[in-house]
Design a protein around this motif. Structure first.
Motif, PDB file in Angstrom:
ATOM      1  N   ASN A  48      -5.771  25.931 -31.267  1.00 52.63           N
ATOM      2  CA  ASN A  48      -6.646  26.006 -32.427  1.00 52.63           C
ATOM      3  C   ASN A  48      -5.968  25.589 -33.726  1.00 52.63           C
TER       4      ASN A  48
ATOM      5  N   SER B 173     -12.189  28.929 -36.312  1.00 53.18           N
ATOM      6  CA  SER B 173     -11.377  29.129 -35.104  1.00 53.18           C
ATOM      7  C   SER B 173      -9.893  28.998 -35.407  1.00 53.18           C
ATOM      8  N   ALA B 174      -9.564  28.302 -36.496  1.00 51.21           N
ATOM      9  CA  ALA B 174      -8.152  28.151 -36.903  1.00 51.21           C
ATOM     10  C   ALA B 174      -7.794  29.119 -38.026  1.00 51.21           C
TER      11      ALA B 174
END
Length: 337
Positions: free
Chosen positions: A10, A70-71
């Protein structure tokens, strides 16, 4: 071990964050713009193009949000319903709405192609490839319709040579003090497109100057009208010296409305975006031009764009409108603390 692999998968590079972040800002702006356009458009052939443009921008926002979250990156604020008044009177003709879509789709295609070459994650590469595919479809729809419009400007043609020829002299000095060789196809293409895009900046700045609320914003836009208009004319002059056609101008497609459909924050971001794009195109055009008078001209317009960019960013910072991109860790600040 599985947890560490997931975190690595990610992770985003600075290039990936930049591409996603900038696209989020641009598409959140586009959503505001196209929602207003869809309120004022009357042409039933242009309307589906605007709807498709809005659909693509909304889809991009959803996907970019997923990537950033998501990161563990903060999603930008960008532009919201507070930056648009869809009930404002008509500021642009339907033909200008199509022309606007044409120019902005060109910018999108350029940005997506660059993003692909700078990304490492395959899922993000695939996302930008999909953006290119969608924009290709949109661009072809726009051009097909635009070619049926009376104000459509086609790039000039050149005759087919009868045999291969080679340059006998670079002619840099003679281009300034004597006869000029005819423009080659690369020079014609870049001059025509830069005149089109710079003329667009002038016309859009004219429209925005009528409705801007803050005095410093209005003064900047009026200056931009003059600078961009002068730069577009400089490209036209070189084309006309070779008896070539020049692009149509669009000031007449701006109404007399003084009620703004957009916030000054959005207006200034849009102006800054177009200035940055102009700098990119001028730089690329400079590298493909071999006549010294054209090189000198690009140097002048590049300086004008730099000046406009500096003023636009100063105004955005002054009013607290310039959202900061993610940055590297400030080690010096940490050490001082």
């Amino acid at each position: 071990m599985g947890i560490f692999k997931q975190k690595s998968a990610n992770k985003l590079t600075a290039a990936e964050v930049s591409a996603l972040w900038l696209q989020y800002m641009g598409d959140s702006m586009a959503i505001c713009v196209y929602k207003y356009f869809l309120k004022i458009v009357e042409n039933n052939e242009i309307k589906p193009i605007l709807e498709f443009s809005l659909q693509l921008a909304e889809g991009h926002i959803t996907k970019i949000t997923e990537f950033l979250k998501s990161a563990n990156f903060q999603v930008p604020i960008g532009f919201t319903e507070n930056d648009v008044n869809v009930n404002s009177p008509r500021l642009f003709s339907d033909q200008f709405l199509l022309f606007y879509s044409y120019i902005m789709t060109i910018h999108g295609l350029s940005a997506y192609s660059l993003a692909i070459t700078n990304t490492e994650r395959e899922d993000i590469q695939n996302y930008f490839f999909e953006c290119v595919k969608e924009s290709k479809e949109l661009f072809q729809k726009i051009v097909k319709l635009a070619k049926s419009e009376p104000k459509y400007s086609s790039v000039p043609s050149v005759p087919s040579p009868h045999w291969a020829e080679f340059m006998e002299t670079p002619g840099f000095i003679s281009n300034l003090i004597g006869d000029k060789r005819p423009l080659n196809s690369s020079e014609i293409s870049t001059l025509f497109f830069n005149s089109t895009k710079t003329g667009f900046i002038s016309s859009l700045s004219l429209a925005f100057s009528q409705v801007a609320v803050h005095e410093d914003v209005r003064n900047f836009l009026l200056k931009n009208v003059k600078l961009a208009g002068k730069d577009a004319e400089s490209f036209d002059t070189i084309l006309q010296e070779d008896h070539l056609p020049i692009p149509e101008k669009w000031d007449a497609e701006i109404t007399d409305s003084t009620v703004s459909p957009f916030s000054d924050k959005l207006i200034m971001f849009h102006a800054g975006f177009l200035v940055n794009a102009a700098l990119t195109y001028y730089g690329a055009s400079l590298g493909s031009s071999f006549r010294s008078d054209i090189i000198v001209n690009y140097t002048k317009v590049f300086t004008h764009a730099l000046e406009a960019g500096a003023i636009s960013y100063s105004i955005m910072v002054k009013h607290g409108w310039l959202e900061k991109q993610p940055e590297a860790i400030d080690r010096n600040h940490l050490m001082q603390d």
